[in-house]
Write an enzyme that holds these catalytic residues in place. Structure first.
Site, PDB file in Angstrom:
ATOM      1  N   HIS A  71     -21.289  12.259 -23.955  1.00 22.35           N
ATOM      2  CA  HIS A  71     -20.290  13.281 -23.108  1.00 22.35           C
ATOM      3  C   HIS A  71     -21.043  14.268 -22.214  1.00 22.35           C
ATOM      4  CE1 HIS A  71     -16.641  16.007 -22.498  1.00 22.35           C
ATOM      5  NE2 HIS A  71     -16.594  15.010 -21.635  1.00 22.35           N
ATOM      6  N   GLU A  74     -22.568  12.876 -19.246  1.00 19.84           N
ATOM      7  CA  GLU A  74     -21.488  12.714 -18.143  1.00 19.84           C
ATOM      8  C   GLU A  74     -21.501  13.937 -17.220  1.00 19.84           C
ATOM      9  OE1 GLU A  74     -16.806  12.579 -17.801  1.00 19.84           O
ATOM     10  OE2 GLU A  74     -17.537  11.398 -19.613  1.00 19.84           O
ATOM     11  N   HIS A  75     -21.517  15.094 -17.959  1.00 23.64           N
ATOM     12  CA  HIS A  75     -21.223  16.296 -17.089  1.00 23.64           C
ATOM     13  C   HIS A  75     -22.601  16.724 -16.201  1.00 23.64           C
ATOM     14  CE1 HIS A  75     -17.409  18.202 -18.423  1.00 23.64           C
ATOM     15  NE2 HIS A  75     -17.630  16.978 -19.262  1.00 23.64           N
ATOM     16  N   GLU A 151     -12.786  22.162 -21.999  1.00 25.60           N
ATOM     17  CA  GLU A 151     -12.308  20.694 -21.997  1.00 25.60           C
ATOM     18  C   GLU A 151     -12.052  20.353 -22.962  1.00 25.60           C
ATOM     19  OE1 GLU A 151     -13.549  16.264 -20.584  1.00 25.60           O
ATOM     20  OE2 GLU A 151     -15.108  17.673 -20.399  1.00 25.60           O
TER      21      GLU A 151
END
Length: 453
Positions: A71, A74-75, A151
């Site tokens: 994840h 992904e950023h 997030e």
């Protein structure tokens, strides 16, 4: 019949098929030198296109010291490359009115963009630049760490998200498949640039890249654009390279041991106005041929306003506003569940009704009208979803990464039409007999459901 992907293209040639059905869409597949795969679905008359760059790695593939890395990447891939800054990436899509985003799953990661058909070269160039040439600078890792923590904090504030995430852990146990996709705050705090970069270098390779595109496009042109982008990145292009083998199990290729399924009841105390109730257990794998039956089962039990849960829990008794059935399939495991959100004092009654409706379906079966509605709902959702080029793009990726074959709309509709009432009842009974889990989230000092589900 479903079309095996091998028949849609090989390193030495490309075959075509009209597998998508009567709308005239054409699906083609090419394995590029270097092992990257390109799949396209050309849809006549569509003036937009959606492109996706997929890597068959997800949160379940992380080593213990790399939890949250998938994840994190992904950023980070939006933070810049050797050719573009983060602002350059954002401006490239804004300038053509396109949308770009990414998604991390438990078994794959995707970076995708939707643009006008004439702007597909921009989408290919920018997206593949991100995927192949991410800078992964230390300052970006440190800066994005705070964004990801925010997030995760936002997700923790969403009671529904928390309930479903903890339910997955309850069903799958403390395994990579049961853990949260985005990692925990502790995982993100502990993540180092070296660990994240090692995860990137290991999994973001030519043989592991799948590029899918659907909409107004021409297959050979897309292949040429992808080849050019990979060449600019300096990715190897050996003629004898082949795509990585399709996932058949977890990170080690082994199925989840049944001993890791704890089942039972879990109560999460939170100061909420509404309680969240989830009841279920193991489901079907993503490749199980009964997935069409499962789709009808989900529709009949809790897929719409005429479903059993909606009618019994909401319409007849007024015990909940939202109630539904859901499922998820992975390479070696699955999940099936029922959900309802209700006033905390109604949890015992709602839990009993969820279990009762599931058991009644498995015991007494369903009528032809119910079966017809369930099949119709599933069929309609499938066809209407094909109005979106993004859904078509995702379907191509699942064909390559999950199923190993492409099933067109007509073939899918035929599989749904072939589902019988006996099929649905048998599957409902099989799922009911598996270890069951019950999760209740709400303002409880103790377990509001003192007996096992």
């Amino acid at each position: 019949m479903p079309v095996p992907l091998a028949s849609l293209g090989t390193p030495s040639g490309v075959a075509e098929t009209d597998a998508a059905g009567r709308e005239g869409a054409r699906v083609r597949r090419t394995v590029l030198p270097g092992g990257a795969v390109v799949l396209t679905e050309a849809v006549p008359g569509l003036r937009s296109a959606t492109l996706g760059a997929w890597v068959g790695v997800g949160s379940r593939d992380e080593a213990d010291h790399q939890r949250g890395s998938t994840h994190f990447l992904e950023h980070l891939l939006f933070k810049g490359t050797g050719r573009r800054s983060a602002m350059d990436i954002a401006a490239a899509f804004d300038e053509v009115g396109g949308d770009a985003n990414a998604s991390t799953g438990k078994e794959n990661t995707s970076y995708y963009a939707r643009v006008l058909d004439t702007d597909l070269p921009v989408a290919v160039d920018v997206t593949l630049d991100m995927v192949t040439s991410a800078s992964l600078r230390a300052e970006d890792v440190d800066g994005e760490r705070g964004v990801i923590l925010e997030e995760l904090a936002a997700a923790e504030d969403d009671d529904d998200d928390v309930a479903h995430e903890r339910f997955s852990l309850l069903v799958h146990g403390d395994t990579p498949l049961g853990r949260p996709i985005g990692g925990t705050p502790a995982d993100i705090e502990a993540a180092t640039r070296d660990a994240v970069e090692a995860h990137y270098r290991r999994h973001y390779v030519p043989e592991g890249l799948v590029v899918t595109a659907a909409g107004g496009l021409e297959h050979d042109a897309v292949c040429a654009l992808v080849e050019q982008a990979l060449a600019r990145a300096g990715w190897p292009a050996g003629a004898d390279a082949v795509p990585l083998p399709r996932r058949t199990g977890g990170p080690a290729g082994e199925p989840l041991p049944s001993t890791l399924r704890p089942g039972g009841v879990l109560t999460l105390e939170r100061d909420t106005e509404q309680a969240h109730v989830l009841l279920g257990g193991p489901g079907l794998t993503a490749t199980d041929e009964r997935r069409w039956v499962l789709g009808v089962l989900v529709a009949v039990l809790g897929g719409g306003m005429s479903s059993r849960l909606f009618q019994e829990v909401r319409e007849r008794r007024g015990l909940a506003y939202s109630t539904y059935a859901f499922d998820a399939g992975y390479s070696d495991d699955g999940l099936f569940g029922l959900y309802a959100g209700c006033t905390p004092s109604r949890v015992p009654q709602v839990t009993e009704l969820l279990a009762e409706q599931w058991a009644l379906l498995a015991r007494d079966g369903l009528g032809e009208d119910e079966l017809r509605r369930g099949k119709g709902q599933l069929s309609g959702s499938l066809v209407l979803g094909m109005e979106d080029s993004g859904a078509r793009m995702t379907r191509l990726a699942r064909a390559e990464l999950v199923h190993g074959r492409f099933t067109g709309v007509d073939e899918s509709l035929a599989r749904i039409a072939a589902v019988t009432a006996d099929d649905v009842v048998a599957l409902a009974g099989e799922l009911l007999a598996a270890p069951r889990s019950l999760l209740v989230l709400g303002p409880f000092d103790d377990d509001p459901v003192p007996v096992a589900p």
